[in-house]
Design an enzyme around this catalytic site. Structure first.
Site, PDB file in Angstrom:
ATOM      1  N   HIS A  14       0.934  -1.184  -0.066  1.00 26.68           N
ATOM      2  CA  HIS A  14      -0.010   0.054   0.182  1.00 26.68           C
ATOM      3  C   HIS A  14       0.853   1.096   0.007  1.00 26.68           C
ATOM      4  O   HIS A  14       1.571   1.466   0.990  1.00 26.68           O
ATOM      5  CB  HIS A  14      -1.030   0.014   1.113  1.00 26.68           C
ATOM      6  CG  HIS A  14      -1.822   1.196   1.158  1.00 26.68           C
ATOM      7  ND1 HIS A  14      -3.301   0.846   1.419  1.00 26.68           N
ATOM      8  CD2 HIS A  14      -1.667   2.512   1.100  1.00 26.68           C
ATOM      9  CE1 HIS A  14      -3.666   2.146   1.134  1.00 26.68           C
ATOM     10  NE2 HIS A  14      -2.913   2.992   1.149  1.00 26.68           N
ATOM     11  N   HIS A  16       1.584   5.327  -1.816  1.00 20.31           N
ATOM     12  CA  HIS A  16       1.287   6.498  -2.512  1.00 20.31           C
ATOM     13  C   HIS A  16       2.439   7.311  -2.978  1.00 20.31           C
ATOM     14  O   HIS A  16       3.260   7.685  -2.252  1.00 20.31           O
ATOM     15  CB  HIS A  16       0.491   7.674  -1.711  1.00 20.31           C
ATOM     16  CG  HIS A  16      -0.780   7.037  -1.044  1.00 20.31           C
ATOM     17  ND1 HIS A  16      -1.980   7.458  -1.628  1.00 20.31           N
ATOM     18  CD2 HIS A  16      -0.917   6.619   0.129  1.00 20.31           C
ATOM     19  CE1 HIS A  16      -2.944   6.580  -0.893  1.00 20.31           C
ATOM     20  NE2 HIS A  16      -2.293   6.398   0.236  1.00 20.31           N
ATOM     21  N   LYS A 100      -9.146  -0.216  -5.859  1.00 19.73           N
ATOM     22  CA  LYS A 100      -9.201   0.373  -4.717  1.00 19.73           C
ATOM     23  C   LYS A 100     -10.797   1.259  -4.292  1.00 19.73           C
ATOM     24  O   LYS A 100     -11.213   1.761  -5.281  1.00 19.73           O
ATOM     25  CB  LYS A 100      -8.025   1.481  -4.626  1.00 19.73           C
ATOM     26  CG  LYS A 100      -8.119   2.377  -3.199  1.00 19.73           C
ATOM     27  CD  LYS A 100      -7.723   1.509  -2.091  1.00 19.73           C
ATOM     28  CE  LYS A 100      -7.999   2.419  -0.845  1.00 19.73           C
ATOM     29  NZ  LYS A 100      -6.590   2.748  -0.157  1.00 19.73           N
ATOM     30  N   HIS A 137     -10.536   0.948   1.665  1.00 20.46           N
ATOM     31  CA  HIS A 137     -10.212   2.103   2.840  1.00 20.46           C
ATOM     32  C   HIS A 137     -11.628   1.816   3.719  1.00 20.46           C
ATOM     33  O   HIS A 137     -12.524   2.594   3.424  1.00 20.46           O
ATOM     34  CB  HIS A 137     -10.064   3.566   2.508  1.00 20.46           C
ATOM     35  CG  HIS A 137      -9.971   4.650   3.413  1.00 20.46           C
ATOM     36  ND1 HIS A 137      -8.615   5.226   3.377  1.00 20.46           N
ATOM     37  CD2 HIS A 137     -10.682   4.899   4.486  1.00 20.46           C
ATOM     38  CE1 HIS A 137      -8.686   5.850   4.647  1.00 20.46           C
ATOM     39  NE2 HIS A 137      -9.946   5.823   5.140  1.00 20.46           N
ATOM     40  N   HIS A 175      -4.649  -0.729   5.745  1.00 19.72           N
ATOM     41  CA  HIS A 175      -4.264   0.244   7.169  1.00 19.72           C
ATOM     42  C   HIS A 175      -5.218  -0.059   8.133  1.00 19.72           C
ATOM     43  O   HIS A 175      -5.717   1.116   8.604  1.00 19.72           O
ATOM     44  CB  HIS A 175      -3.916   1.622   6.519  1.00 19.72           C
ATOM     45  CG  HIS A 175      -4.870   2.151   5.778  1.00 19.72           C
ATOM     46  ND1 HIS A 175      -6.340   2.212   6.119  1.00 19.72           N
ATOM     47  CD2 HIS A 175      -4.701   2.919   4.617  1.00 19.72           C
ATOM     48  CE1 HIS A 175      -6.942   3.211   4.945  1.00 19.72           C
ATOM     49  NE2 HIS A 175      -5.869   3.341   4.033  1.00 19.72           N
ATOM     50  N   ASP A 249       1.432   2.604   3.518  1.00 27.59           N
ATOM     51  CA  ASP A 249       0.491   3.520   3.206  1.00 27.59           C
ATOM     52  C   ASP A 249       1.431   5.098   3.264  1.00 27.59           C
ATOM     53  O   ASP A 249       1.143   6.081   3.766  1.00 27.59           O
ATOM     54  CB  ASP A 249      -0.510   3.718   4.311  1.00 27.59           C
ATOM     55  CG  ASP A 249      -1.549   5.051   3.915  1.00 27.59           C
ATOM     56  OD1 ASP A 249      -1.860   5.104   2.835  1.00 27.59           O
ATOM     57  OD2 ASP A 249      -2.238   5.479   4.991  1.00 27.59           O
TER      58      ASP A 249
END
Ligand code: NCD
Ligand code: ZN
Length: 351
Positions: A14, A16, A100, A137, A175, A249
């Site tokens: 995970h 970004h 996602k 999420h 997460h 994350d």
């Protein structure tokens, strides 16, 4: 006492990476540690088509440091109107690894997210048939729900019914931050449900956001929780269970956008992620389960082959870098910046 640990090269399930100059700056920190990463699609505009994901993957590959090997695994940002045929084509063409699901309004750049599971039923049917993972999420967006309860409410109101309606769908609860989520995933016996856990949720409770004042660099979503939740996460992460795996994350934001009247959510942990995770396994006396968490459980869940090669960490005291400079003269503050870490990733070039 163990002084050094060598494990199969891990994956970050995970991550970004952002785009453009930010991408060029942050990417090398992940590449040093990880062979592959599940790349989040919450760009502006979000990655919602096969063509956009292909182009983004190409930009990531172009930004790689010379001579490095790293495989970005792309995800599709799910919207109410997402066409199931686009998802299927992207999966079959090996562009999309997963999809996602951001509940609309739950987090950074989630405004195009999903407003109700009924809106995406056709897509979930197709994904179930394809064996394509749905990454969630998991937070309620009901404004009347307390921010610290949003994950637990999501489990009861959204995740449980979704898992019942799509009994073969592969799901990663991303997460996770609560005892409820840890216990729920640990109790699954089907093997189709898993969770990622970040370093910050294993190392800190919510006090970290308020120590001596407001600390925006400890603010992420889902927000840090009480100590009892942190302890539950540590238990499951270090238990050896295959259902839990590494997903940092790492979510870089320019310093000024976090140190602001309305600061962005996201913690930039990429520079020292592996050291931070290893500290947890070391403290829990569970070094023998570290490799499974970092390098095996995730890739097995995704049906990916094991990585070639290894990484080595040695027991050494180092200080995490405080901030990383951006090309525009601004900076990103790093997770645990300036703090002492007890492990060091050995740089293969000067090992
Ligand atoms: C992430 C971001 O900044 O993109 N922020 C965060 O606090 N984790 C979005 C997300 O994963 O929720
Ligand atoms: Zn994220």
């Amino acid at each position: 006492m163990v002084q050094s640990i060598t494990l199969r090269r891990p994956d970050d399930m995970h991550l970004h990476l952002r785009d453009d100059a930010m991408l060029r700056t942050v990417l090398p920190y992940s590449v040093r540690q990880f062979a592959r990463a599940i790349v989040m699609p919450n760009l502006k505009p979000p990655v919602t088509t096969v063509a956009a994901a292909r182009a983004y993957r190409e930009r990531i590959l172009q930004a790689l440091p010379a001579g490095s090997a790293f495989e970005p695994l792309m995800t599709c940002y799910l919207c109410d109107g997402t066409d199931a045929a686009e998802i299927e084509a992207g999966f079959k063409e090996r562009v999309f690894t997963a999809v996602k699901l951001y509940p609309a309004g739950a987090t950074t750049h989630s405004e195009y997210g999903v407003t109700g599971i009924d809106r995406i039923a056709r897509v979930l049917d197709v994904m179930q048939e394809l064996g394509m993972p749905l990454l969630i999420h998991g937070e309620s967006t009901d404004p009347s729900v307390d921010v610290f309860d949003r994950e637990a409410v999501f489990l009861d109101h959204t995740l449980k019914p979704l898992l019942d309606t799509f009994p073969a769908l592969k799901v990663v609860l991303e997460h996770i931050t609560t005892e409820q989520a840890a216990n729920f995933v640990a109790a699954d016996t089907s093997g189709r449900l898993a969770a990622t856990i970040t370093p910050q949720h294993l190392l800190f409770n919510r006090n970290a956001m308020f120590t001596g004042g407001l600390r925006p660099h400890y603010y992420c979503l889902p927000v840090l929780k009480r100590e009892q939740h942190r302890l539950a996460l540590r238990r499951v992460a270090t238990s050896g269970s295959r259902a839990f795996f590494l997903g940092t994350d790492s979510a870089p934001h320019e310093r000024g956008t976090k140190e602001a009247a309305c600061g962005c959510a996201g913690i930039f942990s990429a520079p020292t992620a592996l050291e931070a995770y290893l500290t947890v396994f070391d403290e829990e006396g569970a070094l023998e389960h570290f490799e499974a968490f970092a390098s095996e459980n995730g890739r097995r869940f995704y049906g990916l082959p094991p990585n070639e090669g290894t990484v080595t960490l040695t027991r050494e005291r180092i200080n995490a870098p405080r901030s990383i400079a951006l090309e525009n003269g601004k900076s990103i503050e790093t997770f645990m910046g300036g703090d002492e870490l007890r492990w060091r990733l050995v740089d293969p070039s000067n090992a």
